[in-house]
Each structure stands twice: as C-alpha cells, then as structure tokens.
Design an enzyme around this catalytic site. Structure first.
Site, PDB file in Angstrom:
ATOM      1  CB  CYS A  55      -0.882   0.024   1.234  1.00 57.65           C
ATOM      2  SG  CYS A  55      -1.946  -1.401   1.366  1.00 57.65           S
ATOM      3  CG  HIS A  65      -3.004   3.506   2.950  1.00 53.91           C
ATOM      4  ND1 HIS A  65      -3.597   3.194   1.752  1.00 53.91           N
ATOM      5  CD2 HIS A  65      -2.935   2.338   3.652  1.00 53.91           C
ATOM      6  CE1 HIS A  65      -3.867   1.889   1.733  1.00 53.91           C
ATOM      7  NE2 HIS A  65      -3.472   1.359   2.873  1.00 53.91           N
ATOM      8  CG  ASN A 107      -6.527  -0.855   1.969  1.00 60.67           C
ATOM      9  OD1 ASN A 107      -5.882  -0.341   1.059  1.00 60.67           O
ATOM     10  ND2 ASN A 107      -5.953  -1.386   3.032  1.00 60.67           N
TER      11      ASN A 107
HETATM   12  O1  UT7 Z   1      -3.429  -1.319   3.695  1.00 60.82           O
HETATM   13  C1  UT7 Z   1      -2.998  -2.290   4.568  1.00 60.82           C
HETATM   14  C2  UT7 Z   1      -3.245  -1.799   5.880  1.00 60.82           C
HETATM   15  N1  UT7 Z   1      -4.323  -2.493   6.514  1.00 60.82           N
HETATM   16  C3  UT7 Z   1      -4.952  -1.907   7.522  1.00 60.82           C
HETATM   17  O2  UT7 Z   1      -4.749  -0.763   7.801  1.00 60.82           O
HETATM   18  C4  UT7 Z   1      -5.917  -2.698   8.348  1.00 60.82           C
HETATM   19  C5  UT7 Z   1      -5.752  -2.261   9.769  1.00 60.82           C
HETATM   20  N2  UT7 Z   1      -6.684  -2.918  10.660  1.00 60.82           N
HETATM   21  C6  UT7 Z   1      -7.978  -2.599  10.685  1.00 60.82           C
HETATM   22  O3  UT7 Z   1      -8.446  -1.760   9.941  1.00 60.82           O
HETATM   23  C7  UT7 Z   1      -8.828  -3.255  11.737  1.00 60.82           C
HETATM   24  O4  UT7 Z   1      -8.008  -4.037  12.589  1.00 60.82           O
HETATM   25  C8  UT7 Z   1      -9.945  -4.170  11.136  1.00 60.82           C
HETATM   26  C9  UT7 Z   1     -11.013  -3.288  10.506  1.00 60.82           C
HETATM   27  C10 UT7 Z   1      -9.335  -5.117  10.135  1.00 60.82           C
HETATM   28  C11 UT7 Z   1     -10.598  -4.991  12.253  1.00 60.82           C
HETATM   29  O5  UT7 Z   1     -11.059  -4.176  13.299  1.00 60.82           O
HETATM   30  P1  UT7 Z   1     -10.768  -4.588  14.820  1.00 60.82           P
HETATM   31  O6  UT7 Z   1     -11.501  -3.618  15.637  1.00 60.82           O
HETATM   32  O7  UT7 Z   1      -9.276  -4.657  14.970  1.00 60.82           O
HETATM   33  O8  UT7 Z   1     -11.457  -6.008  14.911  1.00 60.82           O
HETATM   34  P2  UT7 Z   1     -10.794  -7.409  15.294  1.00 60.82           P
HETATM   35  O9  UT7 Z   1      -9.924  -7.899  14.199  1.00 60.82           O
HETATM   36  O10 UT7 Z   1     -10.215  -7.298  16.650  1.00 60.82           O
HETATM   37  O11 UT7 Z   1     -12.079  -8.351  15.334  1.00 60.82           O
HETATM   38  C12 UT7 Z   1     -13.115  -8.167  16.300  1.00 60.82           C
HETATM   39  C13 UT7 Z   1     -14.191  -9.221  16.078  1.00 60.82           C
HETATM   40  C14 UT7 Z   1     -13.645 -10.638  16.038  1.00 60.82           C
HETATM   41  O12 UT7 Z   1     -14.584 -11.453  16.740  1.00 60.82           O
HETATM   42  P3  UT7 Z   1     -14.261 -11.922  18.245  1.00 60.82           P
HETATM   43  O13 UT7 Z   1     -13.002 -12.718  18.143  1.00 60.82           O
HETATM   44  O14 UT7 Z   1     -14.101 -10.654  19.041  1.00 60.82           O
HETATM   45  O15 UT7 Z   1     -15.475 -12.718  18.586  1.00 60.82           O
HETATM   46  C15 UT7 Z   1     -13.713 -11.015  14.582  1.00 60.82           C
HETATM   47  O16 UT7 Z   1     -13.918 -12.390  14.353  1.00 60.82           O
HETATM   48  O17 UT7 Z   1     -14.859  -9.022  14.839  1.00 60.82           O
HETATM   49  C16 UT7 Z   1     -14.922 -10.257  14.097  1.00 60.82           C
HETATM   50  N3  UT7 Z   1     -14.870  -9.950  12.668  1.00 60.82           N
HETATM   51  C17 UT7 Z   1     -15.953  -9.679  11.934  1.00 60.82           C
HETATM   52  N4  UT7 Z   1     -17.251  -9.623  12.231  1.00 60.82           N
HETATM   53  C18 UT7 Z   1     -18.107  -9.295  11.251  1.00 60.82           C
HETATM   54  C19 UT7 Z   1     -13.778  -9.866  11.884  1.00 60.82           C
HETATM   55  N5  UT7 Z   1     -14.124  -9.541  10.626  1.00 60.82           N
HETATM   56  C20 UT7 Z   1     -15.477  -9.421  10.636  1.00 60.82           C
HETATM   57  C21 UT7 Z   1     -16.420  -9.074   9.649  1.00 60.82           C
HETATM   58  N6  UT7 Z   1     -17.718  -9.024   9.998  1.00 60.82           N
HETATM   59  N7  UT7 Z   1     -16.058  -8.784   8.377  1.00 60.82           N
END
Ligand code: UT7
Length: 345
Positions: free
Chosen positions: A114, A254, A284
């Site tokens: 990215c 970004h 993204n």
């Molecule tokens: O360009 C490359 C750079 N990439 C990035 O900048 C990505 C950076 N990271 C992020 O933007 C965030 O970490 C995410 C948007 C990917 C995720 O947000 P988060 O607040 O960090 O969520 P998490 O990964 O901690 O997941 C929380 C919960 C999990 O469930 P449990 O374990 O708490 O029960 C996941 O399984 O959300 C669940 N989950 C979803 N639920 C519904 C993960 N993906 C999804 C989904 N829909 N698509």
C-alpha cells in the site's frame, strides 16, 4: 547549479463501475454493514469487471493525466507503476502500460504494498532532481478483488480496486517533494501476505484450495503498527521540509481505515476539513489509495496552486512512507478546473 523541482502537472484516476456495498458482501459471508462501517468506515468499494486488469486501469488513469497535462505519451521520459497486484508476476505491468500508452521510454514496476505510490513519487522526484529526466508518469494501481478469499471475512470486506496517476515535470520553481521518509521493517512480513503463489510456496491445487493464494492480513497488528508509524513519519518529513503541521493545507493519508486516519489527524492536530477521506466509497485500494484520494481532491478544487500536501501510507512489508509535497504556482490544469468549478457553481 539550481536543482530542478517537480511540478505536478497532470492527474487522472480510474474507479471501476461495479459498486459492491457492505450489504452485498453480507449476502455471501457472515458480516454486516454495521460491523464493517463501525470498524473501518467503509460503506462500499469498487470491483473491476472481467476483462479489466491492473494494466487497463493504469492506462485509463494515465491517459487522463496526460490529457490534463496537455502532453502525449511521447513526452514521457519514465513510467513508474506501483502495484502489488500486477497482471502477471512477470512481465512487469509497467511495460504493458508503456506499450498501451504508446510511449517509448523506460518503465518500471515498484512493489511496496500500500506504500508503493509514495515510494514511487519520491523515486520520480530523485530522477528529476538529478536532471536525468524531465517528465515522469507515476501510477498507483491495484486489482485486489480477484485475490480475496471470500471465506476470510476479516480481510475480504476491506479491499477494493482502482488506479490513480500523476505526471511530474521538472521546473525551476521550488516545489515538489520537500521532505520524505521511506521506511521498512521486514520483521512484520507475515502480517500482510499472500502466502502461496510466489517462489517460497509455488501454486498448487492444495494451496489454492486452502486459500493460501489469497491475501491474508492480521488487522489488529497492522492497526497498531499504522498508528505507531504514521504520525512519526509525517513529523520527520515535515521537519526535513522545515515545516510544521500548521503548514499543511491538505492531508492525504492511505485509505485503509477511517479510525486510523482520524487518529493520525489528531496526532498532528489537523482539523478533519484538511483531511481527505474516501475510504467510505472505495475501501482499501492499496497503492491506488493515495493517488485516488489526491486526484479526487484536485478534481473537487480542494487543492490550490502552491498548496502544501502531506501524503502518508503504510502497508505490506511492513513498510511506511511520508512525503511533504508542494504544488507549483503554475499548473494550467488546476487553474482550468478551478475556473470551471467557479462558473458552474
Ligand atoms: O493497507 C494495509 C493496511 N491495513 C490496515 O490498515 C488494516 C488495519 N486494521 C484494521 O483496519 C482493523 O483491525 C480491522 C477493521 C481489520 C478490524 O477491526 P478490529 O476492531 O481490529 O477487529 P478485530 O480484528 O479485533 O475483530 C473483532 C471481532 C472478532 O470477533 P471476536 O473474536 O471478538 O469474537 C472477529 O472475528 O470481529 C470479528 N470480525 C468480523 N465480524 C463481522 C472480523 N471480521 C469481521 C467481519 N464481519 N467482516
């Protein structure tokens, strides 16, 4: 002897027509509009249709940029295409773009996830500063939708396709990249990775079936990394340019996550009206995200000749990059856009 600077004289972008909303994704995987919006700020993204490739999107964006700059492909001295989703592993997509445009100059692909567009922009500036080249096309283009594993909801909902292009041209005026930081920390390699399909793990029926030829991301780790490096990289680039956050007219980060963007703006004490956010409409788009946001801001008249832009990106590698970019005072395409806007208002 005076070192030539880089003026941004043309820009253009390509956003695929097919809009995929969060509700569309909720039909094919266990997710919801509410989760995607609150965690990432994304409402919809674009997916390229069959027959559209990274090369075709790049060519479309580049043609617009040439037209805006009132230049032809013959005027280009170098083509830099930043992409991590090229049409083929080899040949480089940059040669397909050179051929498609009908240009006869050198062309290279820059693969830095990215972060690629900011790396490419800084690279272009170096060739101009040495006097080697006068006119350089810089493109960020990605077609990630064909790489997504729709069984991996944590990554699949975040990405989209697109391309953005700019043309830099040598000028005597002081402008272009005034300060920059290019960073890399390969210790975080596994946090954004397409595990199979390369040399380490060549493609096989087994790894394709296991989703190992799709992109995998450890969102939480990347989130922490992004919030750690963005503000620091920008402050370092600003200090090189002998500027402070107050001197930034527009911040173009970004577009990975609205929460990360807001956090970076807070760190610099920048009001959100000085920040470009289009992650809600495109998701993204990796190396295309900064040029897409930049081009939209230019088209919308949010940028004036002489303005100071702060660009920052982070991504696979892990890598990060920041550039303080000042527009020149003479950009015919920008004046035209602004006048058109004024008359149509
Ligand atoms: O360009 C490359 C750079 N990439 C990035 O900048 C990505 C950076 N990271 C992020 O933007 C965030 O970490 C995410 C948007 C990917 C995720 O947000 P988060 O607040 O960090 O969520 P998490 O990964 O901690 O997941 C929380 C919960 C999990 O469930 P449990 O374990 O708490 O029960 C996941 O399984 O959300 C669940 N989950 C979803 N639920 C519904 C993960 N993906 C999804 C989904 N829909 N698509």
């Amino acid at each position: 002897m005076h070192t030539p600077s880089s003026n941004l004289v043309g820009w253009g972008y390509y956003a695929p027509e097919r809009v995929v909303t969060n509700d569309d994704l909720a039909q094919v995987m266990d997710t919801s509009d509410e989760w995607i919006r609150t965690r990432s700020g994304i409402r919809e993204r674009r997916y390229a249709s069959d027959g559209v490739h990274t090369s075709t999107m790049s060519i479309a964006a580049a043609q617009q940029a040439l037209e805006k700059a009132n230049l032809s492909a013959d005027d280009l001295d170098l083509i830099l295409i930043s992409s991590s989703s090229p049409d083929y592993l080899t040949p480089p997509v940059s040669s397909q773009v050179q051929h498609g445009l009908g240009a006869s100059c050198g062309a290279m692909q820059i693969v830095v996830g990215c972060t690629g567009f900011v790396y490419a922009l800084v690279t272009a500036q170096q060739f101009i500063a040495t006097g080697a080249y006068q006119t350089i096309l810089v493109v960020g283009a990605e077609l990630i939708s064909r790489w997504l594993n729709f069984e991996d909801r944590s990554t699949a909902v975040l990405f989209g396709d697109g391309a953005g292009a700019v043309i830099l041209q040598a000028t005597e005026e002081k402008c272009g990249v005034l300060g920059h930081v290019l960073g890399s920390d390969g210790a975080g390699a596994e946090h954004i990775i397409v595990p199979a399909g390369g040399i380490a793990e060549p493609p096989s029926a087994e790894n394709v079936a296991a989703g190992r030829t799709s992109i995998k991301m450890n969102g939480r780790e990347v989130f922490k990394f992004a919030t750690r490096v963005m503000g620091r990289a920008l402050m370092e680039a600003l200090s090189q340019a002998q500027l402070s956050p107050d001197d930034i007219d527009l911040f173009i980060p970004h577009q990975a996550n609205a929460r990360i963007i807001e956090y970076a703006a807070q760190q610099l004490n920048l009001p959100m009206d000085k920040v470009v956010v289009n992650v809600d409409r495109y998701g993204n788009t990796s190396a295309a995200s900064v040029p897409l946001a930049l081009c939209e801001a230019l088209d919308a008249g949010r940028v004036r000749p002489g303005d100071t832009l702060a660009l920052v990106a982070f991504g696979a590698g892990l890598t990060w990059a920041a550039a303080i970019f000042q527009l020149g005072l003479h950009i015919p395409a920008l004046q035209t856009t602004t006048e058109e806007e004024i008359f149509s208002a």
